[in-house]
Write a protein that holds these residues in place. Sequence first.
Motif, PDB file in Angstrom:
ATOM      1  N   GLY A  88       0.804  -1.227   0.000  1.00 10.07           N
ATOM      2  CA  GLY A  88       0.000   0.000   0.000  1.00 10.07           C
ATOM      3  C   GLY A  88       0.832   1.270   0.000  1.00 10.07           C
ATOM      4  N   LYS A  89       2.164   1.129   0.013  1.00  6.92           N
ATOM      5  CA  LYS A  89       3.019   2.334   0.150  1.00  6.92           C
ATOM      6  C   LYS A  89       2.827   3.339  -0.982  1.00  6.92           C
ATOM      7  N   MET A  90       2.722   2.821  -2.217  1.00  6.74           N
ATOM      8  CA  MET A  90       2.583   3.744  -3.353  1.00  6.74           C
ATOM      9  C   MET A  90       1.258   4.513  -3.258  1.00  6.74           C
ATOM     10  N   GLY A  91       0.192   3.803  -2.958  1.00  4.23           N
ATOM     11  CA  GLY A  91      -1.125   4.447  -2.865  1.00  4.23           C
ATOM     12  C   GLY A  91      -1.183   5.447  -1.716  1.00  4.23           C
ATOM     13  N   PHE A  92      -0.571   5.097  -0.590  1.00  5.15           N
ATOM     14  CA  PHE A  92      -0.577   6.013   0.555  1.00  5.15           C
ATOM     15  C   PHE A  92       0.268   7.251   0.250  1.00  5.15           C
ATOM     16  N   ALA A  93       1.392   7.039  -0.460  1.00  6.75           N
ATOM     17  CA  ALA A  93       2.231   8.192  -0.828  1.00  6.75           C
ATOM     18  C   ALA A  93       1.447   9.120  -1.758  1.00  6.75           C
ATOM     19  N   LEU A  94       0.670   8.538  -2.667  1.00  6.00           N
ATOM     20  CA  LEU A  94      -0.147   9.356  -3.578  1.00  6.00           C
ATOM     21  C   LEU A  94      -1.226  10.116  -2.806  1.00  6.00           C
ATOM     22  N   ALA A  95      -1.830   9.439  -1.835  1.00  6.56           N
ATOM     23  CA  ALA A  95      -2.880  10.090  -1.042  1.00  6.56           C
ATOM     24  C   ALA A  95      -2.304  11.295  -0.288  1.00  6.56           C
ATOM     25  N   GLU A  96      -1.156  11.083   0.316  1.00  3.17           N
ATOM     26  CA  GLU A  96      -0.495  12.146   1.090  1.00  3.17           C
ATOM     27  C   GLU A  96      -0.145  13.328   0.176  1.00  3.17           C
ATOM     28  N   GLU A  97       0.415  13.011  -0.988  1.00  2.46           N
ATOM     29  CA  GLU A  97       0.846  14.063  -1.907  1.00  2.46           C
ATOM     30  C   GLU A  97      -0.364  14.848  -2.442  1.00  2.46           C
ATOM     31  N   CYS A  98      -1.442  14.138  -2.783  1.00  2.00           N
ATOM     32  CA  CYS A  98      -2.645  14.830  -3.285  1.00  2.00           C
ATOM     33  C   CYS A  98      -3.198  15.749  -2.198  1.00  2.00           C
ATOM     34  N   ALA A  99      -3.241  15.245  -0.956  1.00  2.00           N
ATOM     35  CA  ALA A  99      -3.788  16.052   0.140  1.00  2.00           C
ATOM     36  C   ALA A  99      -2.892  17.266   0.405  1.00  2.00           C
ATOM     37  N   CYS A 100      -1.581  17.062   0.347  1.00  4.66           N
ATOM     38  CA  CYS A 100      -0.659  18.185   0.581  1.00  4.66           C
ATOM     39  C   CYS A 100      -0.791  19.239  -0.517  1.00  4.66           C
ATOM     40  N   ARG A 101      -1.281  18.830  -1.675  1.00 14.82           N
ATOM     41  CA  ARG A 101      -1.486  19.786  -2.769  1.00 14.82           C
ATOM     42  C   ARG A 101      -2.901  20.371  -2.744  1.00 14.82           C
ATOM     43  N   GLY A 102      -3.606  20.118  -1.665  1.00 12.64           N
ATOM     44  CA  GLY A 102      -4.894  20.792  -1.468  1.00 12.64           C
ATOM     45  C   GLY A 102      -6.125  19.983  -1.834  1.00 12.64           C
ATOM     46  N   ALA A 103      -5.945  18.742  -2.329  1.00  7.19           N
ATOM     47  CA  ALA A 103      -7.115  17.945  -2.719  1.00  7.19           C
ATOM     48  C   ALA A 103      -7.773  17.303  -1.507  1.00  7.19           C
ATOM     49  N   GLU A 104      -9.038  16.914  -1.703  1.00  6.27           N
ATOM     50  CA  GLU A 104      -9.723  16.116  -0.701  1.00  6.27           C
ATOM     51  C   GLU A 104      -9.630  14.677  -1.195  1.00  6.27           C
ATOM     52  N   VAL A 105      -9.117  13.783  -0.343  1.00 10.93           N
ATOM     53  CA  VAL A 105      -8.823  12.428  -0.809  1.00 10.93           C
ATOM     54  C   VAL A 105      -9.710  11.408  -0.107  1.00 10.93           C
ATOM     55  N   ILE A 106     -10.258  10.492  -0.887  1.00 15.41           N
ATOM     56  CA  ILE A 106     -10.957   9.344  -0.301  1.00 15.41           C
ATOM     57  C   ILE A 106     -10.062   8.147  -0.595  1.00 15.41           C
ATOM     58  N   LEU A 107      -9.477   7.627   0.457  1.00 15.96           N
ATOM     59  CA  LEU A 107      -8.505   6.547   0.309  1.00 15.96           C
ATOM     60  C   LEU A 107      -9.178   5.235   0.700  1.00 15.96           C
ATOM     61  N   VAL A 108      -9.400   4.382  -0.293  1.00 20.53           N
ATOM     62  CA  VAL A 108     -10.002   3.081  -0.002  1.00 20.53           C
ATOM     63  C   VAL A 108      -8.846   2.081   0.085  1.00 20.53           C
ATOM     64  N   ALA A 109      -8.601   1.616   1.310  1.00 21.65           N
ATOM     65  CA  ALA A 109      -7.391   0.827   1.544  1.00 21.65           C
ATOM     66  C   ALA A 109      -7.728  -0.611   1.895  1.00 21.65           C
TER      67      ALA A 109
END
Length: 400
Positions: A214-235
């Motif tokens: 899950g590391k790649m998906g979590f890194a993407l979630a973190e990066e999207c959120a840090c860029r101001g997006a609202e993220v729905i992470l289905v893990a």
Amino acid sequence: MSLKGKHIVLGITGSIAAYKAAILTRLFIKEGAEVQVVITPAGKEFITPVTLSALTGKPVVSEFFTANDGTWHSHVDLGLWADLMVVAPATASTLGKMANGIADNMLITTYLSMKAPVFIAPAMDLDMFAHPSTQRNISILKSYGNQIIEPASGELASHLIGKGRMEEPESIVKEVKAYFEKKKSLSGKRILITAGPTYERLDPVRFIGNYSTGKMGFALAEECACRGAEVILVAGPVALSIDHPQIHRIDVESADEMYHEATTVFPSVDVAILCAAVADYRPEIKSETKIKRKGDNLNLALVPNKDIAAELGRLKSEKQLLVGFALETDNEQENAKKKVEKKNLDYIVLNSLRNPGAGFRTDTNQVTIIDRNGNEDNFELKLKTALASDIIEQTLLKNK
Ligand code: CTP
């Protein structure tokens, strides 16, 4: 973009480059920022608080208490006030204290209380900079998510020539502005991300799964959120934690549960990034009790799971963007291109298990991004956290 209204804590330490901190302060103020200087006792030997407070219009903070009236200066309040902390110049000693939490001055306590990102611009002699202790401290600070503004090479105060000169104030301001720019690059966007493996239950103690962490998906979630997006992470089932106010995490176990959550959320998002390693099959029968060992072979009947990506590709509107992943072992490009078409993806991020350091169970990855027209972009092997930024820029932000 200016720095209008941004709150910047500027930490200054005892280096000859401290004189440049006055220019840096001036540039931040000119860009519209509010600057609060926190200076170490050694820093005051190089530049006077009077100069700095005249530039910022605020008293410089240096001691825990004001000696004559006993006022306590709250590093905690500064940590909450700041949108960004910049430590420039940062001496070898300060880097060591920051890396190891040695909070013996106001600057370090402020750093440890900081809620905002921290940029650090080291300044020292070339041998001090090259020393393994300094380099180790820098790696530790980077691993904590701090941003190092690399020193430049040139003539140093010692007249020696080498790397160690604090980056010029203009360049530091440029980096800070780029950071705020990036921070809002996905603001207003809602993004669905699937991550991790799925577990397909056989009986109460066993499942069919895969090695995805899950590391790649979590890194993407973190990066999207840090860029101001609202993220729905289905893990799927992963051993990772994530803590960001703009990330809404939904934990699932099986492909079927992931399908249900992803298809429910999809109509409300602008983008879906499907990073999960979804099991293609599940056992036809889930045993309610533990399957007992018998002498004979055990044959498991498997039935296909629904393809989440293909379903979202079918549901996708003109305005929505769909990014898939492919992990291949052979005929990589060809297989990935077929998936773009079959699942109606806009982009596919391909990683090959043949490349060392790529794929499952690593912190690094090496990918090729392929678009609908078959155009390919190759990326070098890098940390999944760094790659997350590349993937976002090459897909979500490509046609902005
Ligand atoms: N995917 C999905 N749901 C599935 C299977 C895959 O959403 N049931 C998504 C993955 O998250 C990924 C993309 O589809 O973004 C490709 O996954 P992959 O497993 O490589 O594709 P498959 O279609 O399963 O192809 P194969 O296993 O035959 O290589």
